[in-house]
Design a protein around this motif. Sequence first.
Motif, PDB file in Angstrom:
ATOM      1  N   ALA A 140      29.982  89.197 -26.443  1.00 58.42           N
ATOM      2  CA  ALA A 140      29.391  89.857 -25.284  1.00 58.42           C
ATOM      3  C   ALA A 140      27.879  89.925 -25.467  1.00 58.42           C
ATOM      4  CB  ALA A 140      29.970  91.257 -25.147  1.00 58.42           C
ATOM      5  N   PRO A 141      27.131  89.540 -24.443  1.00 57.88           N
ATOM      6  CA  PRO A 141      25.683  89.703 -24.490  1.00 57.88           C
ATOM      7  C   PRO A 141      25.350  91.188 -24.337  1.00 57.88           C
ATOM      8  CG  PRO A 141      26.365  88.915 -22.335  1.00 57.88           C
ATOM      9  CD  PRO A 141      27.596  89.001 -23.173  1.00 57.88           C
ATOM     10  N   ALA A 142      24.070  91.497 -24.442  1.00 58.56           N
ATOM     11  CA  ALA A 142      23.670  92.893 -24.245  1.00 58.56           C
ATOM     12  C   ALA A 142      23.888  93.267 -22.775  1.00 58.56           C
ATOM     13  CB  ALA A 142      22.210  93.065 -24.629  1.00 58.56           C
ATOM     14  N   ASN A 143      24.415  94.439 -22.557  1.00 61.92           N
ATOM     15  CA  ASN A 143      24.620  94.980 -21.208  1.00 61.92           C
ATOM     16  C   ASN A 143      25.269  94.005 -20.214  1.00 61.92           C
ATOM     17  OD1 ASN A 143      23.238  97.327 -22.092  1.00 61.92           O
ATOM     18  ND2 ASN A 143      21.304  96.241 -21.718  1.00 61.92           N
ATOM     19  N   PRO A 144      26.417  93.510 -20.543  1.00 61.26           N
ATOM     20  CA  PRO A 144      27.053  92.595 -19.588  1.00 61.26           C
ATOM     21  C   PRO A 144      27.648  93.389 -18.418  1.00 61.26           C
ATOM     22  CG  PRO A 144      28.560  93.057 -21.381  1.00 61.26           C
ATOM     23  CD  PRO A 144      27.276  93.783 -21.702  1.00 61.26           C
ATOM     24  N   ILE A 145      27.697  92.736 -17.280  1.00 59.79           N
ATOM     25  CA  ILE A 145      28.435  93.304 -16.149  1.00 59.79           C
ATOM     26  C   ILE A 145      29.613  92.364 -15.934  1.00 59.79           C
ATOM     27  CG2 ILE A 145      28.346  93.967 -13.724  1.00 59.79           C
ATOM     28  CD1 ILE A 145      25.276  94.306 -14.162  1.00 59.79           C
ATOM     29  N   GLU A 146      30.804  92.913 -16.050  1.00 64.87           N
ATOM     30  CA  GLU A 146      31.976  92.039 -16.098  1.00 64.87           C
ATOM     31  C   GLU A 146      33.035  92.479 -15.107  1.00 64.87           C
ATOM     32  OE1 GLU A 146      31.817  90.852 -20.804  1.00 64.87           O
ATOM     33  OE2 GLU A 146      32.765  92.750 -20.256  1.00 64.87           O
ATOM     34  N   SER A 147      33.846  91.529 -14.756  1.00 62.85           N
ATOM     35  CA  SER A 147      34.918  91.852 -13.819  1.00 62.85           C
ATOM     36  C   SER A 147      36.082  90.912 -14.044  1.00 62.85           C
ATOM     37  CB  SER A 147      34.402  91.719 -12.386  1.00 62.85           C
ATOM     38  OG  SER A 147      35.476  91.807 -11.475  1.00 62.85           O
ATOM     39  N   GLY A 158      45.639  85.362 -34.835  1.00 56.40           N
ATOM     40  CA  GLY A 158      44.648  86.356 -35.240  1.00 56.40           C
ATOM     41  C   GLY A 158      43.362  86.222 -34.455  1.00 56.40           C
ATOM     42  N   ILE A 159      42.599  87.284 -34.460  1.00 53.90           N
ATOM     43  CA  ILE A 159      41.352  87.338 -33.700  1.00 53.90           C
ATOM     44  C   ILE A 159      40.258  87.743 -34.680  1.00 53.90           C
ATOM     45  CG2 ILE A 159      40.143  88.478 -31.793  1.00 53.90           C
ATOM     46  CD1 ILE A 159      43.131  89.239 -30.837  1.00 53.90           C
ATOM     47  N   GLU A 160      39.217  86.936 -34.770  1.00 52.93           N
ATOM     48  CA  GLU A 160      38.157  87.299 -35.721  1.00 52.93           C
ATOM     49  C   GLU A 160      36.803  86.791 -35.247  1.00 52.93           C
ATOM     50  OE1 GLU A 160      38.909  85.394 -39.472  1.00 52.93           O
ATOM     51  OE2 GLU A 160      39.766  83.653 -38.469  1.00 52.93           O
ATOM     52  N   SER A 163      43.512  94.401 -29.089  1.00 60.65           N
ATOM     53  CA  SER A 163      42.454  94.057 -30.039  1.00 60.65           C
ATOM     54  C   SER A 163      41.192  94.866 -29.768  1.00 60.65           C
ATOM     55  CB  SER A 163      42.148  92.560 -29.917  1.00 60.65           C
ATOM     56  OG  SER A 163      40.865  92.290 -30.436  1.00 60.65           O
ATOM     57  N   SER A 164      40.741  95.605 -30.761  1.00 61.26           N
ATOM     58  CA  SER A 164      39.510  96.372 -30.559  1.00 61.26           C
ATOM     59  C   SER A 164      38.295  95.441 -30.530  1.00 61.26           C
ATOM     60  CB  SER A 164      39.357  97.445 -31.630  1.00 61.26           C
ATOM     61  OG  SER A 164      39.540  96.876 -32.900  1.00 61.26           O
ATOM     62  N   LEU A 165      38.394  94.339 -31.257  1.00 58.51           N
ATOM     63  CA  LEU A 165      37.284  93.373 -31.222  1.00 58.51           C
ATOM     64  C   LEU A 165      37.113  92.811 -29.804  1.00 58.51           C
ATOM     65  CD1 LEU A 165      35.145  91.708 -32.667  1.00 58.51           C
ATOM     66  CD2 LEU A 165      36.932  90.070 -33.315  1.00 58.51           C
ATOM     67  N   LEU A 166      38.220  92.429 -29.206  1.00 56.52           N
ATOM     68  CA  LEU A 166      38.120  91.879 -27.846  1.00 56.52           C
ATOM     69  C   LEU A 166      37.741  92.973 -26.840  1.00 56.52           C
ATOM     70  CD1 LEU A 166      41.113  89.379 -27.766  1.00 56.52           C
ATOM     71  CD2 LEU A 166      38.665  88.873 -27.976  1.00 56.52           C
ATOM     72  N   ALA A 167      38.189  94.176 -27.082  1.00 56.58           N
ATOM     73  CA  ALA A 167      37.794  95.264 -26.177  1.00 56.58           C
ATOM     74  C   ALA A 167      36.277  95.396 -26.156  1.00 56.58           C
ATOM     75  CB  ALA A 167      38.451  96.569 -26.606  1.00 56.58           C
ATOM     76  N   ALA A 168      35.668  95.146 -27.280  1.00 54.69           N
ATOM     77  CA  ALA A 168      34.210  95.249 -27.342  1.00 54.69           C
ATOM     78  C   ALA A 168      33.517  93.975 -26.860  1.00 54.69           C
ATOM     79  CB  ALA A 168      33.781  95.551 -28.781  1.00 54.69           C
ATOM     80  N   ALA A 200      35.072  91.123 -25.122  1.00 54.46           N
ATOM     81  CA  ALA A 200      35.645  90.261 -24.073  1.00 54.46           C
ATOM     82  C   ALA A 200      36.516  91.065 -23.118  1.00 54.46           C
ATOM     83  CB  ALA A 200      36.459  89.139 -24.724  1.00 54.46           C
ATOM     84  N   ARG A 201      35.907  92.024 -22.439  1.00 56.53           N
ATOM     85  CA  ARG A 201      36.678  92.883 -21.526  1.00 56.53           C
ATOM     86  C   ARG A 201      37.505  92.098 -20.503  1.00 56.53           C
ATOM     87  NH1 ARG A 201      38.174  97.600 -23.077  1.00 56.53           N
ATOM     88  NH2 ARG A 201      39.142  97.691 -21.021  1.00 56.53           N
ATOM     89  N   PRO A 202      36.937  91.082 -19.873  1.00 58.85           N
ATOM     90  CA  PRO A 202      37.746  90.384 -18.851  1.00 58.85           C
ATOM     91  C   PRO A 202      39.051  89.817 -19.417  1.00 58.85           C
ATOM     92  CG  PRO A 202      35.448  89.803 -18.597  1.00 58.85           C
ATOM     93  CD  PRO A 202      35.539  90.569 -19.889  1.00 58.85           C
ATOM     94  N   LEU A 203      38.993  89.355 -20.657  1.00 63.70           N
ATOM     95  CA  LEU A 203      40.210  88.799 -21.248  1.00 63.70           C
ATOM     96  C   LEU A 203      41.233  89.901 -21.516  1.00 63.70           C
ATOM     97  CD1 LEU A 203      41.667  86.292 -22.280  1.00 63.70           C
ATOM     98  CD2 LEU A 203      40.610  86.695 -24.526  1.00 63.70           C
ATOM     99  N   VAL A 204      40.760  91.044 -21.951  1.00 65.31           N
ATOM    100  CA  VAL A 204      41.679  92.168 -22.187  1.00 65.31           C
ATOM    101  C   VAL A 204      42.292  92.628 -20.862  1.00 65.31           C
ATOM    102  CG1 VAL A 204      41.860  94.538 -23.033  1.00 65.31           C
ATOM    103  CG2 VAL A 204      40.447  92.872 -24.260  1.00 65.31           C
ATOM    104  N   GLU A 205      41.477  92.652 -19.813  1.00 64.34           N
ATOM    105  CA  GLU A 205      42.022  93.037 -18.492  1.00 64.34           C
ATOM    106  C   GLU A 205      43.057  92.025 -18.019  1.00 64.34           C
ATOM    107  OE1 GLU A 205      41.712  95.951 -17.123  1.00 64.34           O
ATOM    108  OE2 GLU A 205      40.541  96.357 -18.919  1.00 64.34           O
TER     109      GLU A 205
END
Lengths: 159, 296, 741
Positions: free
Chosen positions: B179-186, B66-68, B88-93, B95-100
Amino acid sequence: MKVSFRLNGETRSIESAPLDRLLDVLRRDLGLTAAKEGCGEGECGACSVFLDGVLVCSCLVPMAQVRGRSVETLEALTRPGAPLHPLQRLLIETDGSQCGFCSPGMIMAGVDYMRRLARGEVEDDHEARLRAIAGNICRCTGYTKIVEAIDRAIEEAGP
Amino acid sequence: MSRGRDEVEVLAPSSLREAVQVLAEVGAEAIPLAGGSDLMVAFRDVSKLPRGFVLDLLGLEPELRGIELVEDEVQIGALTTVDDILHSSLLAAEARPLVEAARCFGSTQIRNRATIGGNVMNGSPAADSLPALLALDARVTLLSSEGPRTVPLYSFYADYRRPVAKPSELLVSIRIARAPANPIESFRKVAARRAQAIAKVILAGRAWDVRAEEEGVRIGEIRLAAGSVGPTPMRLFETERILRSELLGPRLAAEAVAVLRSEITPIDDLRSTAAYRRLVAGRLLEDFLGSLLLQA
Amino acid sequence: MTERAMRLVGNRPPQVQARERVTGEAQYVDDLAIPGLWHGVTLRSPIARGRIVEIEPDPDFDWSRVVLVDARDLPGRNVLPLILDDQPVLAEREIRHPFEPVMLIAAPDRALALEARNRLNLRYEAKPIAVEISDALEARVKVFGEDNVFKQIDIAKGDLEAGFAAATIELERDFWTGPQEQLYMEPQGMIAAWEGDQLVLRGSLQCPYYVQAAARAVFGLEPEQVRVIACELGGGFGGKEEYPSLLAVHAALLARKAGRPVKMVYDRAEDMQATTKRHPSQTRIRAGIDAEGRLTALAVDLVLDGGAYCTLSPVVLSRAVLHAGSAYACPNVAVRGRVVATNTPPNGAFRGFGAPQALFAMETMMDLLARAAGLDPLEMRRRNALRAGDETSTGQVLEQAAAADVLERAAEAADFRARRELYDRPQTGSIRRGIGLSLIMHGCGFTGAGESRLKGRLTLDLDARGEQLLVQVRTGSTDMGQGMRTTFKQLAAEILGLELDEVEVAAQDTALVPDSGPTVASRTLMIVGGLVARAARQALTSLGLEEGAGAEALRLALAGRGRLEIEEVHEPPATLFDEDHYRGQAYPSWGYACTICEVEVDMTTFEPRIVDVVTCQDVGRAIHPGIVEGQIQGGIAQGLGYAAFEEVQMHDGAMVNANFNRYIVPTAMDLPPIRVLLHESGQGAGPFGAKGIGEMPVDGAAPAYVSALAQALRTSFRELPVTPEAIAESFLRPRPGKADA
């Protein structure tokens, strides 16, 4: 050890070693040979089955983890006298099955995608459809006709 | 005499408590098994079978899948599958790099079985998820009969596929920073094909507190991690340090790329060459820094 | 040919066994349940060359539970008969390649057989090895004879030096291609059983009568004593042409000694390591063109790596040299082809059979010549394409040549000229684009006098029993996914005026069907399908009926005279081709194909992406367009794999990336839809004007891809496969002597 599980809707109980592969038990002990062994490493998808409704490579599933669970193989898609699953029919109509060795796994992967779509779990687009079958290697078709069959099956199923 | 696969016993604890107890007693003889996507392949070779038994962890799913959100972090249970992460919608918000990483991971069949805990414990330098986790400040929680301990992922690997976990310890969860405010991720994975492939190079990054100033862009915080370029997945501390040291412009970017190329230790193997990996890792960083300049 | 509109030819009926394939009911060899079956495995050489000192069985193992076979168990000569009879069934003292079979083990279950294999300690003395073409040519290590050359073939036409003297531009370049693995999805498998004094072999195999011949020779049996049954076949691509003969003999040896049926199914690693691959090649081309860009002289020196034993290599070489000039007219030609011996596992048949190697070199050379002449690749080919009345390198005068037709149709469908011009303009940014094309021709059927020697046979059996009409096609051709059964039914039903389900195709079982020749060389439809058509027409003549007579008329006619069995034999005159001088009609038909490929290259990572493929292929006549399109799409996918993904990595003669995640073939995400235009000239030598289509699609894919890549990156590539690593290398270190690039 004795392993009891649901197989295509029926309860089965068989004697097996805990690390026996589900694929071997299906093919060797239960005579269900639709799932094929193409690589034995989870890289080709020919042995795909559903485990508790989830698409898996049966060559990577030990019987210890099948106990008390439900397994669905390609054989369950076609009941005697009943029509084929639309994807099976369309794979015939599009000539999307050549040697046929990858077809059982490919159909399971396509059916999985259609079921997820029906459950609203995936966002449908061309890339997602390709990704859904990217774990199933086909060496005969170049995939064009397989993708056409999946496209048509989804279209038939409607929104 | 080696044992056949059919002679190996499998223990299946039904609770975390029971699992930890078993490991306390006979952990050194056990191999914990989750989704089996790595181990069932390894077990084809009888020499890779455990001396004692296999500890089947899937009975712990109620506790470990589970993810919480926990306090200020996202907690991912060790038995969470890669497919869970992908959806996971939580991770989409958060932890984008992990979802990618999850999106380009293996195939549907493998994503359905592979667990994040298995990925971490297997510790492959080419694992898709690990550079993403490193860039997200992941910490892993290990549990033994003596209690839990938490280890930052960047210090979790002693060497090639050698996590520092003791045989008596079980990986129970991974925590990552929100996620911090306004992250730039890749997250970029380079591989021989577009699916079902093992990485040649991975670069994951997250930067935040990035501000455009008159003479360039100031990077407040940055995390960079790479895969398939050394014996373990690597957090790129030196490269990060350089990038925080001055305003980002062409000169600093070039310097950072040079530092990255000296910080990584790629090799020639069956999947690629050291030269290609070094070259491309640097170009991926250039690309990421380019996006920082654009988005700041 | 009839004026009548066709009912079935040109339709897309559901394929024979398609239902069984999609329901999982189709029975591949490993799906068969045979009581009392034991499982066989193979002990193989760990080194490329050396001498076996001793094989020590572990004294702690209970050997009574298994059966062991070595060379001493052979009843006669230790030779697998093929062209040169140089390959032993099991290595006796000398080892000549990695993974060479040394001993066979059978046990009641596979795990035990594998365990027993682990308890055999093979002691050996290693010797120096030759594993590259250059090693073979140096001949310091002698793998075969004094010079390591299995076979040399020369073709000469016109006056080469006069041709070069007439040229305004002359180029000389080298080209290389690596091995390629067939990677049929179903691994090799065979079940052998001795039933009385009859040996029954069931397997995954393309050529039942090849297997029968091998087993007869090894065991000294009469034809009726060896029954070979082709199971449902999970792909072949040539990989199951000659190799199953060895596997069948191995399984039969174990079954004989064990006194029970034995199954041998290779696991994937063993299949990739031990069985045949596409021959690696090295080709030097020297070519001259005149001021108009027309070829004046062409000299090709092509070398194939045959591996440790000869297998079919001379025939592969023959096809390679005959395709060396691609689809172009050139008055002065010299081709020298050699196939050499190395200490790698024998290379063998793979779809295309020598042609892809030669055509990659020649097509890439055409691009280089075009660049030197300031022509675009399309224009270059327009000026050189073979036309009706032109002659090939062997002096075969072409009655029909669709080269220009397929070129124009494909170019138009792909909007080639506009896109080529667009991508010729300066490109910036992280994505670079290119579009490339190839024009090739492929000879259908066996080379030269091969068909005259084969004398392929086919039987059509017609009978009426009461109200029932029985029509059966009996052929030894197999269906490996290319749709033989469906196509043959269409042919017979079309001519006899029947529905498809009124025609049956007998099982591919040597007890039931005659030797139609091997299922190879794009010959099944054209040659054996031609026999189907001839037999059907002969039956109608014998019964005094017209074409398309129909079931009722046939039934009545047969009721009057009883069962009718028509046997047709393909016996073309052997004089059409002079094998000593390589002059004359090399193939009864040539197919023509233009393939256009568009690529994008990510300049950050040098990863290429294939974004579009268009092809136009002269198939003569598409009996079943769905099958034909599928053959073309699948062949192109394999050709693109050859060009962009598939790298067999060798170390000391052994494949070291022998699994699915290290040997990379395309997934659904790696290929765009492959757009196929069928060019139906109706002028092939097969039934209804059909040509063979099995192999041609592979040929043109790699050069088209490489041509596109070369445009995108403003360079050239002369070695396959082109990996991202090679692209990165070319970008960073442009080759010196880039005059051609």
